[in-house]
Scaffold this motif. Structure first.
Motif, short mmCIF file in Angstrom:
data_model
loop_
_atom_site.label_atom_id
_atom_site.label_comp_id
_atom_site.label_asym_id
_atom_site.label_seq_id
_atom_site.Cartn_x
_atom_site.Cartn_y
_atom_site.Cartn_z
N LYS A 182 0.87 -1.15 0.20
CA LYS A 182 0.05 -0.05 -0.07
C LYS A 182 0.85 1.37 -0.07
N VAL A 183 0.86 2.16 -1.03
CA VAL A 183 1.43 3.16 -1.26
C VAL A 183 0.57 4.27 -0.96
N HIS A 184 1.07 5.07 -0.10
CA HIS A 184 0.15 6.21 0.27
C HIS A 184 0.44 7.72 -0.52
N LEU A 185 -0.13 7.61 -1.62
CA LEU A 185 0.25 8.95 -2.49
C LEU A 185 -0.57 10.29 -1.94
N ASP A 186 0.15 11.41 -2.02
CA ASP A 186 -0.60 12.54 -1.41
C ASP A 186 0.10 13.74 -1.97
N LEU A 235 2.59 14.91 -7.07
CA LEU A 235 1.85 13.63 -6.18
C LEU A 235 3.03 12.89 -5.85
N ALA A 236 3.35 12.72 -4.52
CA ALA A 236 4.32 12.15 -4.29
C ALA A 236 3.96 10.90 -3.24
N CYS A 237 4.95 9.73 -3.17
CA CYS A 237 4.66 8.85 -1.86
C CYS A 237 5.03 9.30 -0.79
N GLU A 238 4.62 8.39 0.31
CA GLU A 238 4.91 8.85 1.40
C GLU A 238 6.44 8.76 1.78
N THR A 239 7.38 7.67 1.25
CA THR A 239 8.71 7.52 1.12
C THR A 239 9.15 8.88 0.91
N CYS A 240 8.74 9.36 -0.32
CA CYS A 240 9.55 10.20 -0.92
C CYS A 240 9.09 11.80 -0.08
N ARG A 241 8.01 11.72 0.22
CA ARG A 241 7.72 13.05 0.99
C ARG A 241 8.29 13.11 2.25
N THR A 242 8.60 12.07 3.07
CA THR A 242 9.41 11.88 4.30
C THR A 242 10.73 12.51 4.23
N GLN A 243 11.51 11.92 2.95
CA GLN A 243 12.96 12.32 2.85
C GLN A 243 12.89 13.57 2.36
#
Length: 200
Positions: free
Chosen positions: A28-32, A49-57
């Motif tokens: 499950k990839v949370h896109l936001d 639009l970015a996934c949670e991993t990208c946004r966090t980093q």
């Protein structure tokens, strides 16, 4: 669902515009929505639009995993300026690892998109551009020349009182801005300009 999120999902095909991650049965990839920092006011689309991993980093430099960002090898070719800006900034941040340098050299961006990207990169002390009166200059400002300036290589003199609209800032030099005079883009020393209102 917000209208903006819906638009970004349509534009991206429901995939992270940076690493390409999509929702699947296995993961499950949370896109936001990710709002690009330091965006100019005159740009319409400043979100991706970015996934949670990208946004966090992106939001915490200490969490950056260089290997995750090898996916920028694909997203660097995105036609979306906001995506190009985020890709360029992350590649610049990862320069010490070597491989991002080649990707930066291959990237193509319009001049105003490149300026947007550079405006958000912090290299050493923050550079602040000021006119002759100490007023802070920003991208898109209007200025007027306060003395005659010989434009080297162009064969004309930019006269005192010449208005220059929609300037850009030389990102690594607080004493220089760029603007069009007589249809030519020239570098102008900030000590010879005065900021004006955009209506003048």
């Amino acid at each position: 669902m917000s209208e903006l999120l819906k638009q970004l999902e349509e534009r991206s095909g429901n995939a992270c515009e940076l690493c390409g991650a999509t929702d699947s049965l296995e993961q499950k990839v949370h896109l936001d929505v990710y709002e690009v920092p330091d965006s100019p006011k005159n740009v319409k689309d400043t979100s991706i639009l970015a996934c949670e991993t990208c946004r966090t980093q992106l939001e915490d430099e200490s969490l950056v995993d260089p290997n995750h960002w090898r996916a920028l090898n694909d997203s660097m070719w995105s036609p979306v300026p906001a995506v190009q800006v985020v890709v360029y900034r992350m590649l610049d941040q990862l320069r010490p690892h070597g491989w991002p340098v080649d990707l930066i050299d291959m990237m193509y961006m319009e001049e105003d998109t490149k300026q947007w990207a550079e405006d958000g990169i912090q290299r050493g002390p923050k550079i602040i551009h000021k006119d002759v009166n100490g007023n802070i200059l920003q991208r898109g400002d209007s200025i007027v020349l306060i003395k005659d300036l010989d434009v080297k290589g162009a064969g004309f003199t930019a006269k005192r009182g010449t208005p220059v609209r929609n300037i850009t800032l030389v990102y690594d030099n607080a004493g220089q801005v760029e603007g069009r005079v007589n249809g030519i883009n020239i570098v102008i020393l900030t000590e010879y300009v005065k900021k004006t209102s955009k209506d003048e």
